[in-house]
Design an enzyme around this catalytic site. Structure first.
Site, PDB file in Angstrom:
ATOM      1  N   PHE A 130     -20.795   9.844 -86.532  1.00  0.00           N
ATOM      2  CA  PHE A 130     -19.941  10.863 -85.922  1.00  0.00           C
ATOM      3  C   PHE A 130     -20.070  10.748 -84.412  1.00  0.00           C
ATOM      4  O   PHE A 130     -21.168  10.863 -83.870  1.00  0.00           O
ATOM      5  CB  PHE A 130     -20.343  12.275 -86.378  1.00  0.00           C
ATOM      6  CG  PHE A 130     -19.458  13.329 -85.775  1.00  0.00           C
ATOM      7  CD1 PHE A 130     -18.118  13.401 -86.119  1.00  0.00           C
ATOM      8  CD2 PHE A 130     -19.953  14.230 -84.838  1.00  0.00           C
ATOM      9  CE1 PHE A 130     -17.281  14.361 -85.542  1.00  0.00           C
ATOM     10  CE2 PHE A 130     -19.124  15.190 -84.260  1.00  0.00           C
ATOM     11  CZ  PHE A 130     -17.789  15.255 -84.617  1.00  0.00           C
ATOM     12  N   ASP A 215     -25.296   6.268 -79.012  1.00  0.00           N
ATOM     13  CA  ASP A 215     -24.812   7.649 -78.989  1.00  0.00           C
ATOM     14  C   ASP A 215     -26.034   8.544 -79.198  1.00  0.00           C
ATOM     15  O   ASP A 215     -26.518   8.706 -80.315  1.00  0.00           O
ATOM     16  CB  ASP A 215     -23.779   7.859 -80.100  1.00  0.00           C
ATOM     17  CG  ASP A 215     -23.260   9.296 -80.118  1.00  0.00           C
ATOM     18  OD1 ASP A 215     -23.880  10.166 -79.474  1.00  0.00           O
ATOM     19  OD2 ASP A 215     -22.245   9.546 -80.793  1.00  0.00           O
ATOM     20  N   LYS A 244     -24.763  17.728 -75.429  1.00  0.00           N
ATOM     21  CA  LYS A 244     -25.526  18.781 -76.104  1.00  0.00           C
ATOM     22  C   LYS A 244     -26.692  19.297 -75.245  1.00  0.00           C
ATOM     23  O   LYS A 244     -26.478  20.069 -74.327  1.00  0.00           O
ATOM     24  CB  LYS A 244     -25.981  18.296 -77.472  1.00  0.00           C
ATOM     25  CG  LYS A 244     -24.771  18.088 -78.417  1.00  0.00           C
ATOM     26  CD  LYS A 244     -25.199  17.950 -79.846  1.00  0.00           C
ATOM     27  CE  LYS A 244     -24.056  17.631 -80.794  1.00  0.00           C
ATOM     28  NZ  LYS A 244     -23.472  18.789 -81.435  1.00  0.00           N
TER      29      LYS A 244
HETATM   30  N1  PLP Z   1     -21.828  12.169 -80.933  1.00  0.00           N
HETATM   31  C1  PLP Z   1     -22.687  12.791 -81.748  1.00  0.00           C
HETATM   32  C2  PLP Z   1     -23.832  12.029 -82.340  1.00  0.00           C
HETATM   33  C3  PLP Z   1     -22.514  14.147 -82.047  1.00  0.00           C
HETATM   34  O1  PLP Z   1     -23.370  14.759 -82.871  1.00  0.00           O
HETATM   35  C4  PLP Z   1     -21.425  14.836 -81.468  1.00  0.00           C
HETATM   36  C5  PLP Z   1     -21.194  16.259 -81.767  1.00  0.00           C
HETATM   37  O2  PLP Z   1     -21.688  16.809 -82.713  1.00  0.00           O
HETATM   38  C6  PLP Z   1     -20.562  14.145 -80.621  1.00  0.00           C
HETATM   39  C7  PLP Z   1     -20.796  12.813 -80.363  1.00  0.00           C
HETATM   40  C8  PLP Z   1     -19.394  14.837 -79.981  1.00  0.00           C
HETATM   41  O3  PLP Z   1     -19.810  15.754 -79.029  1.00  0.00           O
HETATM   42  P1  PLP Z   1     -18.818  16.929 -78.573  1.00  0.00           P
HETATM   43  O4  PLP Z   1     -18.603  17.795 -79.741  1.00  0.00           O
HETATM   44  O5  PLP Z   1     -19.559  17.593 -77.436  1.00  0.00           O
HETATM   45  O6  PLP Z   1     -17.563  16.276 -78.104  1.00  0.00           O
END
Ligand code: PLP
Length: 396
Positions: A130, A215, A244
């Site tokens: 994700f 990520d 986050k």
């Molecule tokens: N990457 C990871 C691993 C995530 O857990 C998330 C959000 O949960 C994102 C990217 C996307 O972040 P955002 O919701 O701040 O766009």
């Protein structure tokens, strides 16, 4: 039924928080919840941390926003602090994780473009990944629930099997730009990459001139007891998306890169109106000050180990429901034998315990990093009590 004023893309539950304090949330109706979700791994300092509140109030009163047309003393200071603390030489600030991912994808493509290899545009990503909800980020996952109805998506992605190094290497071809991977998948269900997998991807990148994009939006920024999860693997990425925890609840993200990997990101190639504004930078500095206090990360590692140990002890007492525990630091998951969403709802509605479900029927436990012993004990007690009285639905 007419559409709701809030676009109805979330199946929101009945909890309606209006106030937070440390590891607790308080609902509109006065109900109190132990918050082991922390805004999905966001509220690293808990709710209402005095240093964060003070920094926001002071900066809001001084200067909130100017645009990236002007010099950014706070931005320079915060970027330097991140550069000093990581593998990176340069940072682009964003307002979210998905924007940090988009910047990472663009940085990787531009790298090969300016190297004279524009055909190297494809990133290999992994199943149950994700990366967020922008068109770039949903193109980078193979999960149908994110993608359906939004095609045509961005070309330039191939999907491997998470933690299967041979399968990942077999996907490399003349169009490969690199790999993009979460060291610990969050939404995918706290799936921890093996040492061999991440180290093998790093090695393949080094040998073939590819880029390793990590990520760390969910697993980074102290959550695992290390500043970044890749430190657990003894490797560094070329590019990394962060969000986050970096803002502790304020919308802030960052794309970090080495000088080499960022060599295509020159004037005019990228931008954001709000990204890195003075208010966001003051927040980032305040959060980093706390996370870099001596002993903070050790605290995360030790309470995380204690929580994991207590959860592991609890599992056999409820073996009709629980299968096992996984994760690192305060990024933990309890794998269930039945639907995790139903159990998360039960724990929330009947035991005042907030957790988050993830893939593979995992209950994610992602507390504020400032959590203490008393809240750890309360979390395990509530989970245990919730499990004791819980009856999975027959069709699960
Ligand atoms: N990457 C990871 C691993 C995530 O857990 C998330 C959000 O949960 C994102 C990217 C996307 O972040 P955002 O919701 O701040 O766009």
């Amino acid at each position: 039924m007419p559409i709701t004023p809030l676009m109805p893309v979330y199946p929101r539950c009945g909890v309606r928080p209006v106030r937070g304090e440390g590891c607790y949330l308080y609902g509109e109706d006065g109900a109190r919840y132990l918050d082991m979700a922390a805004g999905i791994a966001v509220n690293a300092l808990g709710h209402g941390h005095p240093k964060l509140v003070e920094a926001i109030a002071a900066q809001a009163a001084t200067l909130m926003h100017t645009s990236n047309l002007y010099g950014s003393p706070l931005g320079e200071q915060f970027a330097q602090r991140l550069v000093d603390a990581t593998f990176a030489d340069t940072v682009f600030f964003t307002n979210s994780g998905a924007e940090a991912i988009d910047c990472a994808i663009k940085t990787a493509r531009r790298y090969h473009f300016v190297n004279g290899n524009p055909e190297r545009h494809t990133l290999i990503t992994f199943d149950t990944a994700f990366h967020g909800r922008t068109l770039g980020a949903i193109s980078a996952t193979d999960q149908a629930k994110m993608r359906d109805g939004f095609e045509p998506l961005l070309p330039g992605f191939k999907y491997g099997k998470f933690d299967d190094l041979d399968a990942a290497l077999a996907l490399i071809d003349d169009n490969t730009a690199g790999f993009m991977v979460e060291p610990i998948q969050g939404e995918g269900g706290i799936r921890v990459a093996s040492q061999a997998f991440l180290q093998g991807l790093r090695k393949a990148c080094d040998e073939r001139g590819l880029l390793l994009v990590l990520d760390e939006v969910q697993c980074g920024y102290g959550r695992t007891g290390k500043m970044f999860a890749h430190e657990l693997y003894g490797i560094t990425p070329d590019i990394m998306a962060v969000a986050k925890g970096i803002g502790g609840g304020f919308p802030l993200g960052a794309c970090l890169a080495t000088e080499e990997a960022a060599k295509g990101m020159v004037f005019g190639t990228h931008g954001s109106t709000y990204g890195g504004n003075p208010l966001a930078m003051a927040v980032g500095l305040a959060v980093l000050d706390v996370i870099q206090e001596p002993g903070f990360l050790d605290h995360v590692a030790s309470v995380g180990a204690r929580l994991k140990g207590a959860l592991e002890q609890m599992v056999p007492n409820h073996d009709h429901l629980f299968e096992g525990v996984r994760g690192e630091g305060l990024m933990l998951g309890v794998k269930l034998k039945s639907d995790a969403r139903a159990f998360v709802a039960h724990a929330r509605d009947h035991h005042g315990l907030l957790t988050v479900s993830g893939g593979e029927n995992v209950v994610r436990i992602l507390p504020p990093l400032v959590i203490g012993e008393a809240e750890i004990a309360e979390c395990v007690e509530k989970l245990s009590e919730a499990a004791r009285v819980y009856v999975p639905m027959a069709d699960e």
